[in-house]
Design a protein around this motif. Sequence first.
Motif, mmCIF file in Angstrom:
data_model
loop_
_atom_site.group_PDB
_atom_site.id
_atom_site.type_symbol
_atom_site.label_atom_id
_atom_site.label_comp_id
_atom_site.label_asym_id
_atom_site.label_seq_id
_atom_site.Cartn_x
_atom_site.Cartn_y
_atom_site.Cartn_z
ATOM 1 N N ARG A 25 22.293 -87.190 -128.905
ATOM 2 C CA ARG A 25 22.103 -85.759 -129.170
ATOM 3 C C ARG A 25 22.696 -85.362 -130.519
ATOM 4 N N ASP A 28 20.318 -85.876 -132.960
ATOM 5 C CA ASP A 28 19.164 -85.005 -132.703
ATOM 6 C C ASP A 28 18.005 -85.731 -132.011
ATOM 7 N N GLN A 30 16.535 -86.601 -128.150
ATOM 8 C CA GLN A 30 16.623 -86.208 -126.742
ATOM 9 C C GLN A 30 16.111 -87.338 -125.850
#
Length: 115
Positions: A25, A28, A30
Motif C-alpha cells: 500500500r 500504492d 492494492q
Amino acid sequence: DGSGTLSWDEFQQSFADAHMKKRWRILDFQPEECKELFSLLDDGDGEIETSEFFDGLSRMKGVAQSKDVFRLQKTLNKLIDSAIGPQWTSACTPKHTLGMSDMVCSASVAVTAQV
C-alpha cells in the motif's frame, strides 16, 4: 523459498500477509491489482527474478506524462504497421482523447475485417 525468484503463489501470498500488505500500500498497490502486477513484472516464464521485480517497480513509479503516452501510441502504430500493414494505422490513431483500448479495438476491428 530461497530460490531468488517469486512464483505466482509466493507473490499472491505477499498480498495476503498483513506486514507485506502495508508495504504494498505504501507503494500504492492494492491487493486487487496483484494478478495484473505479477503479469507486468513477469517476463513470461511464470516467475519474477529480483532484477525484474526492482526494474519493473521502478518503471511504475510516478505518473505517466503526455510524452510517455505519445511514445506508447507511436510504438503501437509501428507494431500495427509491421503486423497488418500501414493502411490500418490511421484507424488506430486517436482523434482526440481516445484511450489505448480504443486504439487496440480499432486495430482488432481492422484485423477481423481482413480475415
